[in-house]
Design a protein around this motif. Structure first.
Motif, mmCIF file in Angstrom:
data_model
loop_
_atom_site.group_PDB
_atom_site.id
_atom_site.type_symbol
_atom_site.label_atom_id
_atom_site.label_comp_id
_atom_site.label_asym_id
_atom_site.label_seq_id
_atom_site.Cartn_x
_atom_site.Cartn_y
_atom_site.Cartn_z
ATOM 1 N N PRO A 11 0.819 -1.217 0.000
ATOM 2 C CA PRO A 11 0.000 0.000 0.000
ATOM 3 C C PRO A 11 0.855 1.271 0.000
ATOM 4 O O PRO A 11 0.486 2.268 -0.623
ATOM 5 N N VAL A 12 1.997 1.240 0.652
ATOM 6 C CA VAL A 12 2.898 2.392 0.633
ATOM 7 C C VAL A 12 3.413 2.613 -0.784
ATOM 8 O O VAL A 12 3.497 3.737 -1.264
ATOM 9 N N GLN A 13 3.730 1.527 -1.478
ATOM 10 C CA GLN A 13 4.167 1.636 -2.867
ATOM 11 C C GLN A 13 3.075 2.293 -3.709
ATOM 12 O O GLN A 13 3.354 3.124 -4.552
ATOM 13 N N ARG A 14 1.819 1.910 -3.489
ATOM 14 C CA ARG A 14 0.723 2.476 -4.278
ATOM 15 C C ARG A 14 0.587 3.968 -4.039
ATOM 16 O O ARG A 14 0.390 4.732 -4.973
ATOM 17 N N ILE A 15 0.674 4.418 -2.797
ATOM 18 C CA ILE A 15 0.545 5.854 -2.519
ATOM 19 C C ILE A 15 1.754 6.595 -3.073
ATOM 20 O O ILE A 15 1.617 7.702 -3.611
ATOM 21 N N THR A 16 2.934 5.996 -2.992
ATOM 22 C CA THR A 16 4.121 6.621 -3.561
ATOM 23 C C THR A 16 3.955 6.773 -5.064
ATOM 24 O O THR A 16 4.238 7.835 -5.631
ATOM 25 N N PHE A 17 3.479 5.733 -5.719
ATOM 26 C CA PHE A 17 3.247 5.779 -7.161
ATOM 27 C C PHE A 17 2.188 6.822 -7.499
ATOM 28 O O PHE A 17 2.349 7.608 -8.426
ATOM 29 N N ALA A 18 1.107 6.857 -6.742
ATOM 30 C CA ALA A 18 0.019 7.802 -7.008
ATOM 31 C C ALA A 18 0.487 9.253 -6.839
ATOM 32 O O ALA A 18 0.165 10.120 -7.657
ATOM 33 N N LEU A 19 1.259 9.523 -5.791
ATOM 34 C CA LEU A 19 1.764 10.880 -5.580
ATOM 35 C C LEU A 19 2.726 11.286 -6.700
ATOM 36 O O LEU A 19 2.681 12.413 -7.199
ATOM 37 N N SER A 20 3.581 10.363 -7.106
ATOM 38 C CA SER A 20 4.514 10.633 -8.194
ATOM 39 C C SER A 20 3.763 10.895 -9.499
ATOM 40 O O SER A 20 4.081 11.832 -10.238
ATOM 41 N N ALA A 22 0.637 11.929 -9.802
ATOM 42 C CA ALA A 22 -0.097 13.195 -9.675
ATOM 43 C C ALA A 22 0.840 14.369 -9.922
ATOM 44 O O ALA A 22 0.491 15.331 -10.623
ATOM 45 N N ARG A 23 2.029 14.318 -9.369
ATOM 46 C CA ARG A 23 3.013 15.388 -9.584
ATOM 47 C C ARG A 23 3.357 15.506 -11.053
ATOM 48 O O ARG A 23 3.408 16.602 -11.614
ATOM 49 N N HIS A 24 3.590 14.376 -11.706
ATOM 50 C CA HIS A 24 3.921 14.387 -13.127
ATOM 51 C C HIS A 24 2.765 14.957 -13.952
ATOM 52 O O HIS A 24 2.976 15.757 -14.866
ATOM 53 N N LEU A 25 1.550 14.564 -13.625
ATOM 54 C CA LEU A 25 0.366 15.052 -14.336
ATOM 55 C C LEU A 25 0.230 16.571 -14.196
ATOM 56 O O LEU A 25 0.022 17.286 -15.180
ATOM 57 N N LEU A 26 0.380 17.074 -12.985
ATOM 58 C CA LEU A 26 0.277 18.516 -12.748
ATOM 59 C C LEU A 26 1.403 19.276 -13.449
ATOM 60 O O LEU A 26 1.179 20.348 -14.019
ATOM 61 N N THR A 27 2.597 18.713 -13.432
ATOM 62 C CA THR A 27 3.732 19.336 -14.105
ATOM 63 C C THR A 27 3.474 19.422 -15.609
ATOM 64 O O THR A 27 3.709 20.460 -16.229
ATOM 65 N N THR A 28 2.985 18.347 -16.190
ATOM 66 C CA THR A 28 2.685 18.317 -17.623
ATOM 67 C C THR A 28 1.606 19.332 -17.976
ATOM 68 O O THR A 28 1.727 20.075 -18.958
ATOM 69 N N GLU A 29 0.549 19.380 -17.176
ATOM 70 C CA GLU A 29 -0.531 20.331 -17.433
ATOM 71 C C GLU A 29 -0.060 21.771 -17.251
ATOM 72 O O GLU A 29 -0.425 22.663 -18.021
ATOM 73 N N MET A 30 0.766 22.014 -16.247
ATOM 74 C CA MET A 30 1.286 23.359 -16.016
ATOM 75 C C MET A 30 2.195 23.777 -17.169
ATOM 76 O O MET A 30 2.100 24.902 -17.664
ATOM 77 N N ASP A 31 3.067 22.868 -17.617
ATOM 78 C CA ASP A 31 3.935 23.181 -18.752
ATOM 79 C C ASP A 31 3.107 23.500 -19.991
ATOM 80 O O ASP A 31 3.434 24.427 -20.742
ATOM 81 N N GLY A 32 2.016 22.770 -20.194
ATOM 82 C CA GLY A 32 1.133 23.046 -21.333
ATOM 83 C C GLY A 32 0.505 24.425 -21.241
ATOM 84 O O GLY A 32 0.405 25.146 -22.238
ATOM 85 N N ALA A 33 0.098 24.809 -20.053
ATOM 86 C CA ALA A 33 -0.529 26.119 -19.862
ATOM 87 C C ALA A 33 0.486 27.257 -20.001
ATOM 88 O O ALA A 33 0.112 28.387 -20.317
#
Length: 145
Positions: A11-20, A22-33
């Motif tokens: 479960p710790v691996q899953r939250i680590t993966f999810a946070l990573s 989410a960060r990548h998704l936000l970074t990509t969207e921010m770079d696009g904007a």
């Protein structure tokens, strides 16, 4: 890994993966904007902290953003080349380099202050106010040292 039994570690691996992710998704969207501004998501924190007067040196930016000093040096180098940031050596202690935004840097920070909420509001649009408050509380708790 004797400290983390498999049923706890996964479960710790899953939250680590999810946070990573989410960060990548936000970074990509921010770079696009930010396309067309000459800026990247990696510049946002530095510009906003400098514009708000919360930080005035690379050391402070590194500490507040939780990133490596070498990374901040590269960010500041790029912002300086773009004419957005100016470095000034402190007179009493020349080892200290103060950062100030140029007029163009202040304009860029103002544009960012308009862009960031749009990106975040779009990404968080499916959250209820209570879910958003809970997310903020839990992430803050995760970051507490």
């Amino acid at each position: 890994m004797s400290d983390y039994p498999e049923d706890i570690f996964l479960p710790v691996q899953r939250i680590t993966f999810a946070l990573s992710k989410a960060r990548h998704l936000l970074t990509t969207e921010m770079d696009g904007a930010l396309v067309g501004t000459g800026l990247r998501s990696s510049h946002v924190g530095a510009l906003l902290l400098l514009s708000l007067g919360i930080a005035c040196s690379s050391v402070e930016l590194s500490r507040l953003l939780g990133v490596d000093p070498a990374f901040i040096t590269r960010v500041v180098d790029r912002l300086e080349r773009q004419g957005l940031v100016h470095r000034d050596r402190d007179r009493p202690d020349r080892r200290v380099v103060k950062l100030t935004l140029t007029e163009a840097g202040r304009d860029a920070a103002a544009r960012i202050a308009d862009i960031v909420p749009e990106v975040m509001n779009q990404r968080l649009s499916s959250f209820t106010p209570l879910e958003f408050a809970t997310l903020c509380r839990l992430v803050t708790k995760l970051l507490d040292e």
